[in-house]
Design an enzyme around this catalytic site. Structure first.
Site, PDB file in Angstrom:
ATOM      1  N   GLU A 114      63.005 -32.981  -2.472  1.00  0.00           N
ATOM      2  CA  GLU A 114      62.291 -33.987  -1.684  1.00  0.00           C
ATOM      3  C   GLU A 114      61.273 -33.333  -0.748  1.00  0.00           C
ATOM      4  O   GLU A 114      60.164 -33.839  -0.575  1.00  0.00           O
ATOM      5  CB  GLU A 114      63.305 -34.820  -0.878  1.00  0.00           C
ATOM      6  CG  GLU A 114      62.782 -36.150  -0.426  1.00  0.00           C
ATOM      7  CD  GLU A 114      63.897 -37.117  -0.012  1.00  0.00           C
ATOM      8  OE1 GLU A 114      65.078 -36.706   0.044  1.00  0.00           O
ATOM      9  OE2 GLU A 114      63.585 -38.280   0.244  1.00  0.00           O
TER      10      GLU A 114
ATOM     11  N   GLU B 106      58.420 -32.487  -2.804  1.00  0.00           N
ATOM     12  CA  GLU B 106      57.691 -33.704  -3.163  1.00  0.00           C
ATOM     13  C   GLU B 106      56.809 -34.153  -1.996  1.00  0.00           C
ATOM     14  O   GLU B 106      55.646 -34.523  -2.175  1.00  0.00           O
ATOM     15  CB  GLU B 106      58.681 -34.824  -3.545  1.00  0.00           C
ATOM     16  CG  GLU B 106      57.980 -36.081  -4.045  1.00  0.00           C
ATOM     17  CD  GLU B 106      58.937 -37.259  -4.267  1.00  0.00           C
ATOM     18  OE1 GLU B 106      60.163 -37.094  -4.109  1.00  0.00           O
ATOM     19  OE2 GLU B 106      58.428 -38.353  -4.591  1.00  0.00           O
TER      20      GLU B 106
ATOM     21  N   CYS C 241      67.954 -41.848  -0.925  1.00  0.00           N
ATOM     22  CA  CYS C 241      69.330 -41.475  -1.262  1.00  0.00           C
ATOM     23  C   CYS C 241      70.347 -42.574  -0.972  1.00  0.00           C
ATOM     24  O   CYS C 241      71.527 -42.394  -1.224  1.00  0.00           O
ATOM     25  CB  CYS C 241      69.745 -40.182  -0.582  1.00  0.00           C
ATOM     26  SG  CYS C 241      68.974 -39.919   0.975  1.00  0.00           S
TER      27      CYS C 241
ATOM     28  N   SER D 174      60.540 -41.884  -2.431  1.00  0.00           N
ATOM     29  CA  SER D 174      60.644 -40.598  -3.099  1.00  0.00           C
ATOM     30  C   SER D 174      61.246 -40.834  -4.482  1.00  0.00           C
ATOM     31  O   SER D 174      62.091 -41.708  -4.653  1.00  0.00           O
ATOM     32  CB  SER D 174      61.560 -39.681  -2.292  1.00  0.00           C
ATOM     33  OG  SER D 174      62.054 -38.637  -3.113  1.00  0.00           O
TER      34      SER D 174
ATOM     35  N   LYS E 271      77.258 -47.239  -3.858  1.00  0.00           N
ATOM     36  CA  LYS E 271      77.271 -46.102  -4.783  1.00  0.00           C
ATOM     37  C   LYS E 271      77.932 -46.477  -6.105  1.00  0.00           C
ATOM     38  O   LYS E 271      77.635 -45.898  -7.144  1.00  0.00           O
ATOM     39  CB  LYS E 271      78.005 -44.918  -4.159  1.00  0.00           C
ATOM     40  CG  LYS E 271      77.251 -44.256  -3.028  1.00  0.00           C
ATOM     41  CD  LYS E 271      76.217 -43.285  -3.548  1.00  0.00           C
ATOM     42  CE  LYS E 271      75.334 -42.786  -2.404  1.00  0.00           C
ATOM     43  NZ  LYS E 271      74.113 -42.145  -2.906  1.00  0.00           N
TER      44      LYS E 271
ATOM     45  N   GLU F 144      75.163 -48.035  -7.919  1.00  0.00           N
ATOM     46  CA  GLU F 144      74.180 -47.022  -8.323  1.00  0.00           C
ATOM     47  C   GLU F 144      74.644 -46.265  -9.565  1.00  0.00           C
ATOM     48  O   GLU F 144      73.869 -46.044 -10.503  1.00  0.00           O
ATOM     49  CB  GLU F 144      73.957 -46.029  -7.178  1.00  0.00           C
ATOM     50  CG  GLU F 144      72.932 -44.954  -7.492  1.00  0.00           C
ATOM     51  CD  GLU F 144      72.828 -43.910  -6.386  1.00  0.00           C
ATOM     52  OE1 GLU F 144      73.872 -43.469  -5.873  1.00  0.00           O
ATOM     53  OE2 GLU F 144      71.698 -43.525  -6.041  1.00  0.00           O
TER      54      GLU F 144
ATOM     55  N   GLU G 283      69.717 -46.614 -15.991  1.00  0.00           N
ATOM     56  CA  GLU G 283      68.938 -45.387 -16.195  1.00  0.00           C
ATOM     57  C   GLU G 283      69.697 -44.124 -15.793  1.00  0.00           C
ATOM     58  O   GLU G 283      69.236 -43.022 -16.046  1.00  0.00           O
ATOM     59  CB  GLU G 283      67.611 -45.474 -15.446  1.00  0.00           C
ATOM     60  CG  GLU G 283      67.700 -45.472 -13.922  1.00  0.00           C
ATOM     61  CD  GLU G 283      67.917 -46.867 -13.325  1.00  0.00           C
ATOM     62  OE1 GLU G 283      68.371 -47.775 -14.047  1.00  0.00           O
ATOM     63  OE2 GLU G 283      67.647 -47.028 -12.116  1.00  0.00           O
TER      64      GLU G 283
ATOM     65  N   CYS H 246      75.526 -43.091   6.538  1.00  0.00           N
ATOM     66  CA  CYS H 246      76.706 -43.134   5.658  1.00  0.00           C
ATOM     67  C   CYS H 246      78.022 -43.157   6.430  1.00  0.00           C
ATOM     68  O   CYS H 246      79.008 -43.719   5.954  1.00  0.00           O
ATOM     69  CB  CYS H 246      76.719 -41.947   4.715  1.00  0.00           C
ATOM     70  SG  CYS H 246      75.146 -41.690   3.896  1.00  0.00           S
TER      71      CYS H 246
END
Ligand code: SF4
Ligand code: SF4
Ligand code: SF4
Ligand code: FES
Lengths: 164, 585
Positions: B283, B286, B303, B323, B362, B365, B370, B508
């Site tokens: 990141e 990036e 994230c 990102s 999560k 996710e 994908e 979190c």
């Protein structure tokens, strides 16, 4: 937006949708206008299905949940269309013991609806009530404004035929 | 504000006028039971009436959580009338509530149980026995289960979803005895714009909302001799798991957590913190690339999967600000079934990746279509902190007396920068440490970036990075706060280079899968533990210096943002329909 419009056009005419949009437009910038919008919308559309609620939510920038909460809270609003005729079966104690329950069951079966629902062909809206004060005539079925006393399952079909 | 004097159970207290009876009683050392009120969220609907008290001169009992005191008021909180009324209220609630405590997910931490005990309920005179599940339990979401049978209608979930997260999925619908709290149009949760954050679970006083339990599937994998089961744990687990075993909030239990996982039978105990470091390297690069090549700015962190889903629903026009880095959990999964499989000579088809996460989103996710760049489902099962604690208890592991153990190589080593991912501002701080190095070749003068720490909703900082100049950054946690920044971007008024967003309040450590209760106070303490891990436990504090990450690049990935990284560590997003309005006016 387009999908939403198509959804609306399945149930309403373009004129009705235009009127709905006009109502939303008129109230758009006024805070707290959800209830008047729903009232006016129901006057034009007769009922407020999910597609209409979504249109209103989007127009007034409200969460779907808010609109749904209000529509279900007030008994004045309905999400299902009304039939051309309203059937009420009395399930008060007197009617119940005299066979009202069997009538109700039979109606539900013949019409394919549950309490509060409207038949697919929109011919009947079916409701139950607790005591109409006509206990002597029980079991009682009221269609629109006509009271049908001493109803029997065998007589039901014939009676319904008079309401098209 | 004027001070007034009131007498509560013969105790005189002085409080500001307008204070509630509940607050005034607290000051007098009296804890009035409450149930529907969620004070931290400013939610006092005055609905449950568990908190009633008697005010002299008032005919009816008052709801103390909302009733304001006045000068000279005489209040009774333990008279027979009050005690009887409270008991009746709770009895009526219990009569309409499945008596499933022994196998309820909230057993022992249920506020209804606590209140029943507190008001002295000894019997339920009206008990119902049948609570059919049909149509009442919504298991459609991979993250959150709703059990309408246990709902007491307190509406705390509605408040958190609407006011804190501004997602507004839930609403009370219908009225009177028909009233139920449901998603809009009574749709299954999975068909709504619910972002799976689980904040409603934390707000719910009872077992009406809970995480989708995947514990059995993990036991099954552990039992299967043909499977090689590896586990990763998010940073926030080590700062909270101890609470499940009676340790005070803020106790760092890294070593015991690892020991417990080994005893449960995981073949390798790795660490999500390792891929948190990796995320920072990717990141950070990036970000530098976007700055240098005129890419889309501000760049926003990616994230937090609840945050991503929120963006996909409400800001589909701004997805290119995110990102492209996968979250540490998903980077871990993709690497476990490629890099680690190769390293250990194990067929990736036989590797099962389990994540321990503070987060219900999560679970969602891991199931995104994908997320299978390794050629397999990258992450197989996700357990929350609470589910892991249940496994540890089931296995009879004496957690608090476990020795401290170390994670396994090659995906277990981590730095202080990786560990602070678990607290709001942590990703920003970690990223800036590394970005500074990537750009200047030098270590930042101070590695502690204090303005991005703490529980303020939106935090800003700016810092000088020599050749580029002043860089302005922002941090938001809780989706309502994220929304403020997103609206600024939409209006073209955001002059930030980099933004960190975490879906849950506190980051979190305040995730929907963390131990109950999770309050602002426990969030702050857990974050504190992570900063201790960063500054006192870890010797290395910058992600790019993680020796295992350096090895990973040398032996496998070759370079940040390279071909393999692109395939395994980066992703794309799915616009999920515009026009989902969110709040009144
Ligand atoms: S929600 Fe509370 S009271 Fe209800 S069954 Fe679960 S533990 Fe028992
Ligand atoms: S999980 Fe989050 S978004 Fe979904 S209903 Fe609960 S609070 Fe709302
Ligand atoms: S689901 Fe839980 S938080 Fe929501 S209204 Fe019901 S009991 Fe309250
Ligand atoms: S806590 Fe006061 S009414 Fe529920």
């Amino acid at each position: 937006m387009k999908e939403e419009r198509d959804e609306l056009l399945k149930e309403f005419t373009p004129e009705q949708v235009a009127k709905l949009d006009e109502i939303i437009e008129r109230y758009k910038s006024k805070p707290g206008s959800l209830i008047p919008v729903l009232e006016e919308a129901q006057m034009v559309l007769e009922y407020l299905p999910v597609s209409v609620q979504k249109r209103i939510a989007n127009g007034l920038n409200l969460p779907f949940s808010r609109v749904f909460g209000v529509v279900t809270f007030y008994s004045f609003f309905t999400m299902t269309p009304r039939g051309r005729h309203t059937i009420r079966v009395c399930l008060g104690t007197a009617c119940y013991v005299r066979g009202g329950k069997a009538i109700a069951e039979m109606l539900e079966k013949t019409l394919g609806v549950k309490e509060g629902q409207t038949t697919v062909d929109r011919r009947f809206t079916y409701e139950t009530v607790r005591c109409l004060g006509a206990c002597g005539l029980g079991p009682v079925v009221v269609i629109d404004n006509d009271v049908h006393g001493r109803m029997k399952p065998a007589k039901l079909k014939e009676t319904l035929n008079n309401y098209q | 504000m004027a001070l007034v004097t009131v007498t509560i159970d013969d105790i005189k207290v002085e409080v500001e006028s307008g204070t509630t009876v509940y607050e005034a009683a607290k000051k007098a050392g009296i804890n009035i039971p409450t149930l529907c009120a969620w004070f931290e969220g400013g939610h006092t609907p005055g609905q449950c009436r568990v908190c009633v008290a008697e005010v002299e001169g008032q005919r009816n009992l008052v709801a103390s959580c909302v009733f304001p005191v006045a000068d000279g008021m005489k209040i009774h909180t333990k008279s027979e009338r009050v005690r009887k009324a409270r008991r009746l209220v709770v009895e009526l609630l219990l009569a309409d509530h499945p008596q499933e405590c022994t196998y309820c997910v909230r057993n022992g931490i249920c506020e209804l149980q606590r209140v029943a005990e507190q008001v002295g309920v000894k019997e339920v005179r009206f008990s119902r026995t049948e609570f059919p599940e049909e149509g009442m339990i919504d298991r459609s979401s991979p993250s959150v289960v709703r059990d309408g049978r246990k709902c007491i209608g307190c509406m705390r979930c509605v408040t958190v979803c609407e006011n804190v997260q501004t997602v507004s999925v839930l609403t009370p619908a219908w009225r009177g005895s028909e009233m139920r709290v449901v998603p809009a149009f009574d749709l299954p949760l999975a068909e709504t714009n619910c972002v799976a954050c689980g904040q409603c679970i934390l707000a719910c006083p009872v077992g009406a909302l809970y995480e989708k339990d995947d514990v059995e599937k993990v036991w099954e994998a552990l039992e299967d001799p043909t499977k090689h089961v590896v586990v990763q744990e998010a940073p926030a687990i080590r700062a909270a798991l101890g609470e499940e075993f009676g340790l005070p909030p803020g106790t760092l239990v890294t070593g015991k957590m690892i020991a417990a996982l080994r005893r449960l039978g995981f073949d390798k105990v790795f660490d999500t913190n390792f891929t948190a470091d990796l995320t920072i390297v990717e990141e950070g690069n990036e970000l530098v690339k976007r700055v240098k090549e005129g890419g889309k700015l501000p760049m926003i962190t990616s994230c937090s999967p609840g945050w991503i889903k929120f963006c996909e629903h409400f800001y589909p026009d701004l997805l290119d600000h995110l990102s492209t880095c996968k979250s540490p959990q998903q980077m871990f999964g993709a690497l476990a079934k490629t890099y680690y499989a190769e390293f250990a000579g194990i067929d990736p088809a036989n590797i099962v990746v389990v994540s321990i996460m503070p987060c219900t989103a999560k679970k969602f996710e891991a199931q995104r279509p994908e997320m299978k760049d390794s050629g397999f489902r990258d992450v197989d099962f996700v357990l929350t902190t609470r589910e892991l604690a249940r496994m540890i208890r089931e296995a009879g592991i004496d957690f608090t007396n476990l020795p401290d153990e170390e994670p396994d190589a090659p995906m277990g080593e981590y730095t202080g920068a990786g560990t602070i991912f678990g607290a709001t501002g942590g990703v920003m701080e970690a990223a800036l440490r590394s970005a500074y190095y990537i750009i200047t070749g030098k270590i930042m003068p101070s590695l502690d970036i204090m303005p991005v720490r703490g529980l303020e909703g939106v935090k800003e900082a700016s810092l000088d990075i020599p050749p580029i100049g002043r860089v302005k950054v922002a941090v938001a946690h809780g989706l309502g706060n994220a929304r403020k920044l997103m609206d600024l971007i939409r209006e073209g008024k955001a002059d930030y280079t980099f933004i960190e967003v975490m879906c849950c309040p506190g980051g979190c450590v305040g995730g929907g899968g963390e131990p109950i209760p999770t309050t602002m106070e426990t969030r702050a303490k857990r974050a504190g533990a992570l900063y201790v891990d960063d500054s006192q436990v870890q010797k290395i504090r910058q992600s790019h210096e993680n020796p295992s990450v350096i090895k990973l690049y040398k032996n496998f990935l070759h370079e940040p943002l390279g071909h393999k990284s692109h395939k395994l560590l980066h992703t794309h997003y799915t616009p999920r329909g515009t026009n989902i309005p969110h709040r009144e006016n």
